[in-house]
Design an enzyme around this catalytic site. Sequence first.
Site, PDB file in Angstrom:
ATOM      1  N   TYR A 135       0.817  -1.212   0.000  1.00 19.40           N
ATOM      2  CA  TYR A 135       0.000   0.000   0.000  1.00 19.40           C
ATOM      3  C   TYR A 135       0.856   1.269   0.000  1.00 19.40           C
ATOM      4  CZ  TYR A 135      -4.190  -2.779   1.062  1.00 19.40           C
ATOM      5  OH  TYR A 135      -5.230  -3.677   1.018  1.00 19.40           O
ATOM      6  N   LYS A 190       2.735 -15.261   2.520  1.00 16.57           N
ATOM      7  CA  LYS A 190       2.745 -15.986   1.243  1.00 16.57           C
ATOM      8  C   LYS A 190       4.202 -16.279   0.889  1.00 16.57           C
ATOM      9  CE  LYS A 190       0.502 -17.733  -2.301  1.00 16.57           C
ATOM     10  NZ  LYS A 190      -0.216 -19.018  -2.156  1.00 16.57           N
ATOM     11  N   ASP A 222      -3.743 -17.794   1.346  1.00 15.35           N
ATOM     12  CA  ASP A 222      -4.871 -18.415   0.650  1.00 15.35           C
ATOM     13  C   ASP A 222      -5.509 -19.506   1.500  1.00 15.35           C
ATOM     14  OD1 ASP A 222      -2.435 -19.698   0.347  1.00 15.35           O
ATOM     15  OD2 ASP A 222      -2.776 -20.313  -1.722  1.00 15.35           O
ATOM     16  N   ASP A 246      -5.881  -6.516   5.616  1.00 12.54           N
ATOM     17  CA  ASP A 246      -7.032  -5.775   5.112  1.00 12.54           C
ATOM     18  C   ASP A 246      -8.108  -6.747   4.633  1.00 12.54           C
ATOM     19  OD1 ASP A 246      -8.675  -3.766   4.202  1.00 12.54           O
ATOM     20  OD2 ASP A 246      -7.369  -3.143   2.560  1.00 12.54           O
ATOM     21  N   ASP A 250     -11.706  -8.248   6.951  1.00 10.66           N
ATOM     22  CA  ASP A 250     -13.058  -8.075   6.414  1.00 10.66           C
ATOM     23  C   ASP A 250     -13.771  -9.417   6.296  1.00 10.66           C
ATOM     24  OD1 ASP A 250     -12.947  -5.370   6.304  1.00 10.66           O
ATOM     25  OD2 ASP A 250     -13.155  -5.190   4.137  1.00 10.66           O
TER      26      ASP A 250
END
Length: 355
Positions: A135, A190, A222, A246, A250
Amino acid sequence: MKIAVLPGDGIGPEIVNEAVKVLNALDEKFELEHAPVGGAGYEASGHPLPDATLALAKEADAILFGAVGDWKYDSLERALRPEQAILGLRKHLELFANFRPAICYPQLVDASPLKPELVAGLDILIVRELNGDIYFGQPRGVRAAPDGPFAGEREGFDTMRYSEPEVRRIAHVAFQAAQKRAKKLLSVDKSNVLETSQFWRDVMIDVSKEYADVELSHMYVDNAAMQLAKAPKQFDVIVTGNMFGDILSDEASMLTGSIGMLPSASLDKNNKGLYEPSHGSAPDIAGKGIANPLATILSAAMLLRYSLNRAEQADRIERAVKTVLEQGYRTGDIATPGCRQVGTAAMGDAVVAAL
């Protein structure tokens, strides 16, 4: 103790008003000072984070934040959009650790999209790093591709990067949070694909040597996303980077039945923080008096616990919310057959009465 109150846009002013109502009902009195932010800040000063608002945020002991964003500002250049206010506050206040609890209250088990047996008793804490990752990594932009099969064509690019101090400080925060809970910490990355993630994992393992009482485990992002839907109660404290956090936070929020129930805290190294509901500004229901204020009220409880060191008062608010749910009060987003469906203000009044 001074609290900066930044209601923001959309349903922000409505839900923050109820949290302020609850704070004012406590035995202890706080100095509450309001200021515009987001779209409201842009209307007041031409910028989503006015200088006076930032000065207040820096001066205050903690910040109670509503929500920012509205479709009518979508045509503004990126730097002037309401959402830039929260990014600016995180940057200027050096807020690097985001706490997102995902708790399924017994009274709301039937509101979850998952089977009751999968979510009953769910209590997860996601610790997300806020200042690094893709980001904020540089360089970024749009350019003519310098190489590859489509050299010369337009391409977008971003940079994923983490420094060792950034990873170490969020690791310590996460391990210390795990020490206060079930002493289990899952680091999500990851590392099978990304060098940044392998570096993240290596640093996590190194920091774990300082926390012999905490069991550290690892999971690819994942698989973590799948496991959150398949068997969420296996998790306790999860620590991860900015982008993965992030997304996963959610996802975890919807396991509980409504994102309108979930608070969050963003903290600096001294536990000064910004507290806000996990949901957005919902301009489509703004002004209708139907928004769920409980996430904001619970954010105020987190503010008392982490920044003001008022754990007893935080406990009182959290118990009051549970009492209100036991009494059958529900806003529309968590309504079930036979409940007492109420609006924003009535829900706030019910929490005050339960105090």
